[in-house]
Structure formats: C-alpha cells, structure tokens
Scaffold this motif. Structure first.
Motif, PDB file in Angstrom:
ATOM      1  N   GLY A  29       0.801  -1.232   0.000  1.00 26.14           N
ATOM      2  CA  GLY A  29       0.000   0.000   0.000  1.00 26.14           C
ATOM      3  C   GLY A  29       0.824   1.268   0.000  1.00 26.14           C
ATOM      4  N   GLY A  30       2.131   1.148  -0.191  1.00 28.37           N
ATOM      5  CA  GLY A  30       3.008   2.310  -0.134  1.00 28.37           C
ATOM      6  C   GLY A  30       2.938   3.191  -1.370  1.00 28.37           C
ATOM      7  N   PHE A  31       3.217   4.466  -1.159  1.00 26.43           N
ATOM      8  CA  PHE A  31       3.264   5.463  -2.229  1.00 26.43           C
ATOM      9  C   PHE A  31       4.589   6.202  -2.152  1.00 26.43           C
ATOM     10  CE2 PHE A  31      -1.192   4.718  -1.410  1.00 26.43           C
ATOM     11  CZ  PHE A  31      -1.695   4.569  -2.694  1.00 26.43           C
ATOM     12  N   TRP A  32       5.095   6.658  -3.303  1.00 28.47           N
ATOM     13  CA  TRP A  32       6.409   7.292  -3.402  1.00 28.47           C
ATOM     14  C   TRP A  32       6.332   8.784  -3.116  1.00 28.47           C
ATOM     15  CZ3 TRP A  32       9.618   3.612  -3.061  1.00 28.47           C
ATOM     16  CH2 TRP A  32       9.401   2.391  -3.687  1.00 28.47           C
ATOM     17  N   THR A  33       5.847   9.143  -1.948  1.00 29.11           N
ATOM     18  CA  THR A  33       5.765  10.552  -1.558  1.00 29.11           C
ATOM     19  C   THR A  33       7.136  11.031  -1.074  1.00 29.11           C
ATOM     20  OG1 THR A  33       5.079   9.911   0.664  1.00 29.11           O
ATOM     21  CG2 THR A  33       3.327  10.367  -0.944  1.00 29.11           C
ATOM     22  N   GLN A  34       7.302  12.331  -0.962  1.00 27.58           N
ATOM     23  CA  GLN A  34       8.607  12.876  -0.577  1.00 27.58           C
ATOM     24  C   GLN A  34       9.055  12.378   0.791  1.00 27.58           C
ATOM     25  OE1 GLN A  34      10.613  14.960  -2.705  1.00 27.58           O
ATOM     26  NE2 GLN A  34      12.019  14.046  -1.244  1.00 27.58           N
ATOM     27  N   ASP A  35       8.149  12.285   1.758  1.00 27.33           N
ATOM     28  CA  ASP A  35       8.556  11.805   3.080  1.00 27.33           C
ATOM     29  C   ASP A  35       9.025  10.358   3.042  1.00 27.33           C
ATOM     30  OD1 ASP A  35       5.823  11.148   2.577  1.00 27.33           O
ATOM     31  OD2 ASP A  35       5.499  10.764   4.716  1.00 27.33           O
ATOM     32  N   ASN A  46      16.616  11.356  -4.370  1.00 26.29           N
ATOM     33  CA  ASN A  46      16.123  12.074  -3.204  1.00 26.29           C
ATOM     34  C   ASN A  46      14.971  13.002  -3.572  1.00 26.29           C
ATOM     35  OD1 ASN A  46      17.485  13.997  -4.625  1.00 26.29           O
ATOM     36  ND2 ASN A  46      18.824  14.629  -2.975  1.00 26.29           N
ATOM     37  N   SER A  47      14.342  12.723  -4.707  1.00 27.91           N
ATOM     38  CA  SER A  47      13.223  13.562  -5.124  1.00 27.91           C
ATOM     39  C   SER A  47      12.091  12.696  -5.668  1.00 27.91           C
ATOM     40  CB  SER A  47      13.666  14.554  -6.199  1.00 27.91           C
ATOM     41  OG  SER A  47      13.992  13.887  -7.391  1.00 27.91           O
ATOM     42  N   LEU A  48      10.969  13.328  -5.865  1.00 22.49           N
ATOM     43  CA  LEU A  48       9.821  12.647  -6.454  1.00 22.49           C
ATOM     44  C   LEU A  48      10.184  12.158  -7.854  1.00 22.49           C
ATOM     45  CD1 LEU A  48       7.031  15.200  -5.495  1.00 22.49           C
ATOM     46  CD2 LEU A  48       7.573  13.047  -4.350  1.00 22.49           C
ATOM     47  N   THR A  78      -1.036   3.447 -11.837  1.00 20.57           N
ATOM     48  CA  THR A  78      -1.074   4.915 -11.848  1.00 20.57           C
ATOM     49  C   THR A  78      -0.162   5.485 -10.774  1.00 20.57           C
ATOM     50  OG1 THR A  78      -2.938   4.984 -10.316  1.00 20.57           O
ATOM     51  CG2 THR A  78      -3.469   4.993 -12.675  1.00 20.57           C
ATOM     52  N   LEU A  79       0.203   6.741 -10.973  1.00 22.55           N
ATOM     53  CA  LEU A  79       0.924   7.512  -9.965  1.00 22.55           C
ATOM     54  C   LEU A  79      -0.013   8.579  -9.420  1.00 22.55           C
ATOM     55  CD1 LEU A  79       4.286   8.144 -11.873  1.00 22.55           C
ATOM     56  CD2 LEU A  79       3.880   6.484 -10.039  1.00 22.55           C
ATOM     57  N   ARG A  80       0.017   8.769  -8.128  1.00 25.32           N
ATOM     58  CA  ARG A  80      -0.751   9.857  -7.532  1.00 25.32           C
ATOM     59  C   ARG A  80      -0.023  11.175  -7.786  1.00 25.32           C
ATOM     60  NH1 ARG A  80      -2.028   8.244  -1.370  1.00 25.32           N
ATOM     61  NH2 ARG A  80      -0.117   9.442  -1.185  1.00 25.32           N
ATOM     62  N   ASP A  81      -0.744  12.277  -7.685  1.00 25.40           N
ATOM     63  CA  ASP A  81      -0.159  13.592  -7.926  1.00 25.40           C
ATOM     64  C   ASP A  81       1.011  13.903  -6.985  1.00 25.40           C
ATOM     65  OD1 ASP A  81      -1.949  14.042  -9.966  1.00 25.40           O
ATOM     66  OD2 ASP A  81      -3.292  15.284  -8.752  1.00 25.40           O
ATOM     67  N   ASP A  82       1.011  13.332  -5.786  1.00 25.09           N
ATOM     68  CA  ASP A  82       2.082  13.622  -4.821  1.00 25.09           C
ATOM     69  C   ASP A  82       3.279  12.674  -4.974  1.00 25.09           C
ATOM     70  OD1 ASP A  82       0.702  11.397  -3.841  1.00 25.09           O
ATOM     71  OD2 ASP A  82       0.674  12.109  -1.766  1.00 25.09           O
ATOM     72  N   GLU A  83       3.309  11.884  -6.064  1.00 29.85           N
ATOM     73  CA  GLU A  83       4.435  10.982  -6.294  1.00 29.85           C
ATOM     74  C   GLU A  83       5.358  11.462  -7.412  1.00 29.85           C
ATOM     75  OE1 GLU A  83       3.450   6.525  -5.446  1.00 29.85           O
ATOM     76  OE2 GLU A  83       1.853   7.338  -6.730  1.00 29.85           O
ATOM     77  N   TYR A  84       4.996  12.513  -8.106  1.00 26.08           N
ATOM     78  CA  TYR A  84       5.807  12.969  -9.240  1.00 26.08           C
ATOM     79  C   TYR A  84       5.702  14.480  -9.397  1.00 26.08           C
ATOM     80  CZ  TYR A  84       1.477  13.420 -11.906  1.00 26.08           C
ATOM     81  OH  TYR A  84       0.232  13.789 -12.340  1.00 26.08           O
ATOM     82  N   PHE A  85       6.653  15.014 -10.121  1.00 25.42           N
ATOM     83  CA  PHE A  85       6.568  16.407 -10.563  1.00 25.42           C
ATOM     84  C   PHE A  85       6.978  16.480 -12.005  1.00 25.42           C
ATOM     85  CE2 PHE A  85      10.982  16.078  -9.356  1.00 25.42           C
ATOM     86  CZ  PHE A  85      11.658  16.931 -10.203  1.00 25.42           C
TER      87      PHE A  85
END
Length: 85
Positions: A29-35, A46-48, A78-85
């Motif tokens: 259930g993990g997501f690649w958020t900055q934290d 070290n970044s999204l 899919t990627l959530r909006d808080d996983e990429y820039f």
C-alpha cells in the motif's frame, strides 16, 4: 497519471536487487511521496519521480524508472499527484 502513457528515457535498469523491496513496498500500500523517499534506503534518488513533458505533449520518465517499474509490478498502474513532478 497512468504509467502506461509515459515513455522511458533509458534502455534498462541498473540495480535489479532493489526492485524486490520496492515491489513489496508498493504491494503493502506504499506510495512514493517525498517523506517516504527521504526515509527509503533502497532508492538513490532524493526527489519525487520526475516526468518531463515535451512540446508535443509526450511525457517521459526522466528520473524514477525503478519506482515506476516497482509500482507496475506491485499491482498499481497509476501515480498519484504527490508521487511525481
């Protein structure tokens, strides 16, 4: 963002040994958020996830290839909006 709509900018993965841990993370259930990235010892970034968009609208994975592969293999497409820039 659907990962299948992204183009890759490299022709292979450098560090296969980290994929199992990353896939397990996504499957739990993990997501690649900055934290998470700040505390995840198995990624060299070290970044999204960095998505580059060209003038023609085509989007490329610039940084985060391993995370995108692990996300797909972990059962998410899919990627959530808080996983990429």
């Amino acid at each position: 963002m659907e990962i299948k709509n992204l183009w890759v900018t490299q022709n292979g993965l450098r560090d296969y040994c980290q994929l199992k841990i990353m896939i397990d993370f996504v499957m739990s259930g993990g997501f690649w958020t900055q934290d998470v990235i700040d505390n995840f010892n198995h990624t060299k970034s070290n970044s999204l996830i960095h998505i580059a968009e060209f003038e023609d609208g085509v989007k490329y994975i610039h940084d985060g290839h391993h995370r995108c592969v692990a996300t797909i293999l972990g059962g998410r497409d899919t990627l959530r909006d808080d996983e990429y820039f």
